[in-house]
Design a protein around this motif. Sequence first.
Motif, PDB file in Angstrom:
ATOM      1  N   TYR A   1       0.848  -1.190   0.000  1.00 48.80           N
ATOM      2  CA  TYR A   1       0.000   0.000   0.000  1.00 48.80           C
ATOM      3  C   TYR A   1       0.882   1.238   0.000  1.00 48.80           C
ATOM      4  O   TYR A   1       1.642   1.481   0.945  1.00 48.80           O
ATOM      5  N   GLU A   2       0.789   1.984  -1.082  1.00 49.83           N
ATOM      6  CA  GLU A   2       1.597   3.185  -1.233  1.00 49.83           C
ATOM      7  C   GLU A   2       1.023   4.307  -0.357  1.00 49.83           C
ATOM      8  O   GLU A   2      -0.192   4.401  -0.181  1.00 49.83           O
ATOM      9  N   PRO A   3       1.876   5.166   0.196  1.00 48.11           N
ATOM     10  CA  PRO A   3       1.378   6.310   0.975  1.00 48.11           C
ATOM     11  C   PRO A   3       0.482   7.199   0.116  1.00 48.11           C
ATOM     12  O   PRO A   3       0.772   7.444  -1.059  1.00 48.11           O
ATOM     13  N   GLN A   4      -0.620   7.654   0.706  1.00 44.59           N
ATOM     14  CA  GLN A   4      -1.540   8.526  -0.001  1.00 44.59           C
ATOM     15  C   GLN A   4      -1.393   9.944   0.541  1.00 44.59           C
ATOM     16  O   GLN A   4      -1.877  10.272   1.613  1.00 44.59           O
ATOM     17  N   GLY A   5      -0.674  10.768  -0.197  1.00 45.37           N
ATOM     18  CA  GLY A   5      -0.482  12.138   0.234  1.00 45.37           C
ATOM     19  C   GLY A   5       0.572  12.258   1.315  1.00 45.37           C
ATOM     20  O   GLY A   5       1.253  11.301   1.691  1.00 45.37           O
ATOM     21  N   HIS A   6       0.690  13.464   1.850  1.00 43.93           N
ATOM     22  CA  HIS A   6       1.705  13.761   2.864  1.00 43.93           C
ATOM     23  C   HIS A   6       1.275  13.178   4.200  1.00 43.93           C
ATOM     24  O   HIS A   6       0.147  13.382   4.646  1.00 43.93           O
TER      25      HIS A   6
ATOM     26  N   THR B   1      -4.528   9.342   8.477  1.00 44.84           N
ATOM     27  CA  THR B   1      -4.654   7.886   8.552  1.00 44.84           C
ATOM     28  C   THR B   1      -3.294   7.271   8.855  1.00 44.84           C
ATOM     29  O   THR B   1      -2.245   7.845   8.553  1.00 44.84           O
ATOM     30  N   PHE B   2      -3.327   6.094   9.440  1.00 47.96           N
ATOM     31  CA  PHE B   2      -2.105   5.412   9.868  1.00 47.96           C
ATOM     32  C   PHE B   2      -1.868   4.235   8.927  1.00 47.96           C
ATOM     33  O   PHE B   2      -2.572   3.221   8.987  1.00 47.96           O
ATOM     34  N   LEU B   3      -0.868   4.403   8.032  1.00 44.36           N
ATOM     35  CA  LEU B   3      -0.583   3.403   7.002  1.00 44.36           C
ATOM     36  C   LEU B   3      -1.880   2.998   6.306  1.00 44.36           C
ATOM     37  O   LEU B   3      -2.646   3.861   5.908  1.00 44.36           O
ATOM     38  N   ASN B   4      -2.137   1.680   6.209  1.00 49.40           N
ATOM     39  CA  ASN B   4      -3.362   1.216   5.549  1.00 49.40           C
ATOM     40  C   ASN B   4      -4.330   0.608   6.564  1.00 49.40           C
ATOM     41  O   ASN B   4      -5.075  -0.310   6.260  1.00 49.40           O
TER      42      ASN B   4
ATOM     43  N   THR C   1       5.534  -1.334   3.080  1.00 48.16           N
ATOM     44  CA  THR C   1       4.609  -0.238   3.347  1.00 48.16           C
ATOM     45  C   THR C   1       5.184   0.710   4.389  1.00 48.16           C
ATOM     46  O   THR C   1       5.102   1.941   4.250  1.00 48.16           O
ATOM     47  N   GLN C   2       5.801   0.158   5.434  1.00 44.65           N
ATOM     48  CA  GLN C   2       6.423   0.990   6.458  1.00 44.65           C
ATOM     49  C   GLN C   2       7.578   1.813   5.882  1.00 44.65           C
ATOM     50  O   GLN C   2       7.700   3.012   6.158  1.00 44.65           O
ATOM     51  N   LEU C   3       8.427   1.170   5.067  1.00 47.29           N
ATOM     52  CA  LEU C   3       9.574   1.875   4.494  1.00 47.29           C
ATOM     53  C   LEU C   3       9.133   2.973   3.537  1.00 47.29           C
ATOM     54  O   LEU C   3       9.738   4.055   3.489  1.00 47.29           O
ATOM     55  N   LEU C   4       8.078   2.720   2.775  1.00 44.60           N
ATOM     56  CA  LEU C   4       7.579   3.747   1.860  1.00 44.60           C
ATOM     57  C   LEU C   4       7.070   4.962   2.624  1.00 44.60           C
ATOM     58  O   LEU C   4       7.261   6.102   2.195  1.00 44.60           O
ATOM     59  N   LEU C   5       6.416   4.713   3.764  1.00 43.53           N
ATOM     60  CA  LEU C   5       5.953   5.841   4.569  1.00 43.53           C
ATOM     61  C   LEU C   5       7.142   6.623   5.128  1.00 43.53           C
ATOM     62  O   LEU C   5       7.171   7.862   5.061  1.00 43.53           O
TER      63      LEU C   5
END
Length: 582
Positions: free
Chosen positions: A123-128, A134-137, A549-553
């Motif tokens: 799940y890619e980060p959505q916006g800043h 929201t917290f991750l997905n 997902t964590q690393l992308l955030l």
Amino acid sequence: MLETDGRGMSGIAGRVAVELRKQRRGGWFKGWGMGGGNAAPGAEDAYVEEEDAQRPSDAHHAAVRQVPCLINGEYEVACRRDERDVFIPFSFIHNYFEVYGRVEQRGDGTDVFQWSHSYSRVYEPQGHYLPTSTFLNFELYNVEARERVKCVSATEGVPISTQWHSSGYTYPIQIAQFGLAHYCKHLTENPPQRVVLEDGEEHKGKWEVQGLTSSVSRILDPLTHSNVLKFKTPETSSKGGAMLKLSEMSTQNLLVLSLNLLLQGNASFTVTLEYKDKRPEVFTLHYIRSETLLTAKDRQIFYGLGNPTGWKRITRNLLIDVHKGAAASPALRKRFKKISRSKLKVLALYLNGEGSIGNVTLASAEHLHHFYDAANWLLNHQDERGGWSISVPRKVISGVLELEAGWYSAMAQGQAMSLLVRAAHHSGDSSYLKAAIRATALFSVNATHGGVRTYFPGGFVWYEEYPTTPSLFVLNGFIYSLLGLYDLKEFSLESNSNGAELFADGMVSLKKLLPLFDTGWGSLYDLRHFTTHVAPNRARWDYHTTHITQLLLLASIDDDPVLSSTAQRWKEYMAGHRASHN
């Protein structure tokens, strides 16, 4: 089936095309399907050929014969062969190589076999990212429906875990995830549908009183200064009570009941629901003054409310309460392993004993109620060390890595901070923020002294999800703790240099040690092989995607290329790519 090139299983052709056969005459391929050996409907046989091979003629197809495949000299698998190829059942490939596949239908009606190296998604980060967003997905999480959740406590409104103890216990990680999930759903979903059943003033339910000594009246409550429904009926339903019929109301998909409640003595309230499947069946949910968590006898399900002495706001997801009640009943466990929301309908509410109710609603969701139940549990149960201890022992590796009851988790501390920061933001109540700040204290206490801090050789600090001796270095739990520290550092208006410093130190360690978790085709869950000299603990695909997902955030808030490049490489592993060999 898969063609080999004569060099054994390691020589499996890289590029394959999939063709489906429906061979009914000789039954050669019947049952040769996807993982587990069961053919998908409409695809009784599936095999893989070289990309440039042509569809076999009927004559060629008839020449296919059975041949045993000897796997590494250890055991045999029943395969097929013709003059050109050897065909290996996908059920074997699925288990042996941990790959996945299923037959799907294209738009033109033809079948295609979808091959995948992983079963999870990123799940890619959505916006800043913000500490109030929201917290991750987590909007996709449904914590209370998990099999390892016994039920949602009717006393405090939080999930009760059975992950490491069958009797059930409060697990702060699970509670924080429960609250974060509902906060994210509140932000991402449409406003819920809601029907007011009784508020003592504008909405007055048509209560039916049963029994000569039963009565209901609407009064102005001196404590809440609002109109409420007061009831006085026999405590035993067989002798009377007050009933509100809902079977004629439009309550489809409205399965979250919320009410203000004041009970005296052995008063209780009850909800009946009809489940329409092959034949209609009625479940009865009893909410009683008792410390007993959950009991069930057939379709009679009892939840203990504790022994509250004043007004209490109760929010119950009736679908979850029926589901968990059925799971607790040996007679119903198998039949009702899954319960469809669309098949469940509220029939009636019943009141017994003496007490008052107010603001009774049925809704499609009450995410903020669940969010605050979790936040308030954290507020009420934080100890003098600023933590939430886990009340059951944890055996990571029996006899090697074990934790006695009363241990703390950096992941629990971190996710609690993320939840408390959001509660502080939403409510404006500084007590939540103060609790989040207190939660940082254990990050400065070594695991050997009951804290969550440890060090990797070279002096790199690490915050342990499981603070064992020797250390475990769980990756996802460490990153969750960093996110909690980040949320606090970004949100806090008070001087909180300790939290900022803890986050900065942790990020240095993450960037330095991240390559140690790279296997060349996946990621490691932890570094137990380094500290205890056991076999490496590979991350399942769902944990691997959590890592990504964590690393992308983190990459969205820190531009160090080690974060983004590692995330990208680990994404490629999910498509079967591997690091180069020598």
